[in-house]
Design a protein around this motif. Structure first.
Motif, short mmCIF file in Angstrom:
data_model
loop_
_atom_site.label_atom_id
_atom_site.label_comp_id
_atom_site.label_asym_id
_atom_site.label_seq_id
_atom_site.Cartn_x
_atom_site.Cartn_y
_atom_site.Cartn_z
N PRO A 1 10.23 -2.65 -7.68
CA PRO A 1 10.21 -4.12 -7.75
C PRO A 1 9.02 -4.60 -8.57
CG PRO A 1 9.45 -3.36 -5.61
CD PRO A 1 9.97 -2.15 -6.33
N ASP A 2 9.15 -5.78 -9.13
CA ASP A 2 8.04 -6.37 -9.89
C ASP A 2 6.83 -6.54 -8.98
OD1 ASP A 2 9.57 -6.51 -12.16
OD2 ASP A 2 10.26 -8.56 -11.76
N HIS A 3 5.68 -6.19 -9.53
CA HIS A 3 4.45 -6.26 -8.73
C HIS A 3 3.29 -6.42 -9.69
CE1 HIS A 3 1.27 -5.14 -5.88
NE2 HIS A 3 2.13 -5.33 -4.92
N PHE B 1 3.81 2.79 -1.98
CA PHE B 1 5.23 2.64 -2.21
C PHE B 1 6.06 2.86 -0.94
CE2 PHE B 1 3.82 4.05 -6.56
CZ PHE B 1 3.96 2.80 -7.14
N SER B 2 5.41 2.89 0.20
CA SER B 2 6.11 3.19 1.44
C SER B 2 7.07 2.07 1.83
CB SER B 2 5.12 3.42 2.59
OG SER B 2 4.33 2.26 2.80
N ASN C 1 6.89 1.69 -16.33
CA ASN C 1 8.28 1.38 -16.67
C ASN C 1 9.11 0.99 -15.46
OD1 ASN C 1 8.12 2.00 -19.56
ND2 ASN C 1 7.82 4.13 -18.89
N SER C 2 8.45 0.85 -14.30
CA SER C 2 9.10 0.41 -13.05
C SER C 2 10.28 1.29 -12.66
CB SER C 2 9.56 -1.05 -13.18
OG SER C 2 8.47 -1.90 -13.43
N TYR D 1 1.00 6.13 -12.80
CA TYR D 1 2.03 7.13 -12.48
C TYR D 1 1.62 7.86 -11.21
CZ TYR D 1 4.80 11.45 -13.00
OH TYR D 1 5.64 12.52 -12.80
N MET D 2 2.62 8.21 -10.42
CA MET D 2 2.36 9.04 -9.24
C MET D 2 3.54 9.97 -9.03
SD MET D 2 1.13 8.08 -5.36
CE MET D 2 2.65 7.33 -4.79
N GLU D 3 3.24 11.19 -8.62
CA GLU D 3 4.28 12.17 -8.32
C GLU D 3 3.95 12.83 -6.98
OE1 GLU D 3 5.95 16.42 -10.09
OE2 GLU D 3 5.30 14.85 -11.48
N THR D 4 4.96 12.94 -6.11
CA THR D 4 4.77 13.58 -4.81
C THR D 4 5.79 14.71 -4.65
OG1 THR D 4 6.27 12.04 -3.67
CG2 THR D 4 3.93 11.45 -3.78
N TYR D 5 5.40 15.70 -3.87
CA TYR D 5 6.29 16.84 -3.59
C TYR D 5 6.11 17.22 -2.13
CZ TYR D 5 8.24 21.57 -3.64
OH TYR D 5 8.98 22.69 -3.36
#
Length: 259
Positions: free
Chosen positions: A241-243, A257-258, A216-217, A196-200
């Motif tokens: 996308p699937d990875h 995720f860029s 959960n993509s 999981y990642m969260e950015t602000y």
């Protein structure tokens, strides 16, 4: 005629004296202006450096990002300090249960004592049943350098911890473009992977929060319009996308995720 001639000569003499005084003053005032004019005409001169020192020193440096150092850490050790080699010291640490056993593991973030702009390795040390620790992995990108561009502190604050759900959580908080970021890693099939990642981030007239639910993509984006008094927000959803699993030891959270 003689009297008139004397008057004319006197007037000419006075004009000549005034002209000489004017030229004299113009010379000295002009000399006082020459250093600034020279600074404009010759930007590489010493005078330019003196006149513009506050502005020049306040400009950001343009040093490029540091490359990953060629450093090898011990694969095993009896105590945590055995993994702190060379010029490194412990900047942050966390203790908790990461893998599937009930032995308390340790995560270290190390800092090069001789260069604050060096990338900081994050070491995951797994406690062994027979005692001591095994180096599971070292990531040079999990948290980034403490300082960039010579003397600019990258984050206002930062933290690492292992929670009760066996997540390794790395949090960084910064103003400006760097923003806030939280990354969570978890052992799945004996590999520590990004879960999981969260950015602000805050920009001109807008605040954006993005959640990446890797397991959960799913991606959730919340945009807040700060230009309006009631600050309305819009929420959108997308699918990752699937990875193959994003391994802790390999990925850079700032760019994963860029694409």
């Amino acid at each position: 005629m003689k009297k008139q001639t004397k008057i004319i000569v006197a007037v000419l003499a006075a004009v000549l004296v005034l002209a000489m005084v004017f030229v004299y003053k113009l010379h000295w005032f002009g000399a006082g202006m020459k250093p600034q004019q020279a600074a404009i005409s010759h930007p590489d001169s010493v005078v330019q450096a003196v006149v513009d020192t506050p502005e020049v020193t306040s400009l950001p440096k343009t040093d490029g990002p540091k490359a990953m150092p060629d450093v090898e850490f011990p694969q095993s050790g009896n105590k945590v300090e055995d993994f702190v080699t060379g010029t490194y010291e412990i900047a942050m640490d966390a203790k908790g249960f990461l893998d599937d056993d009930e032995l308390e593991d340790v995560v270290l973030v190390l800092q090069n004592k001789t260069d604050s702009t060096d990338l900081r390795p994050t070491l995951v040390l797994l406690k062994q049943p027979e005692g001591g620790y095994h180096l599971y992995a070292a990531s040079w990108q999990a948290i980034g350098a403490a300082y960039i561009n010579g003397d600019y502190q990258q984050y206002d604050s930062e933290d690492i911890k292992i929670d009760q759900k066996r997540n390794l959580i790395i949090s960084t908080f910064g103003s400006g473009p760097v923003g806030n970021r939280e990354t969570r890693y978890r052992f799945i099939n004996h590999e520590l992977v990004l879960a999981y990642m969260e950015t602000y981030n805050v920009g001109a007239g807008q605040q954006t929060r993005v959640e990446y639910d890797v397991f959960n993509s799913k991606v959730t984006v919340e945009d807040i319009n700060t230009m309006k008094e009631d600050m309305p927000s819009t929420i959108s959803h997308d699918t990752l996308p699937d990875h193959k699993p994003y391994l802790f030891k390999d990925i850079d959270p700032t760019v994963v995720f860029s694409e």
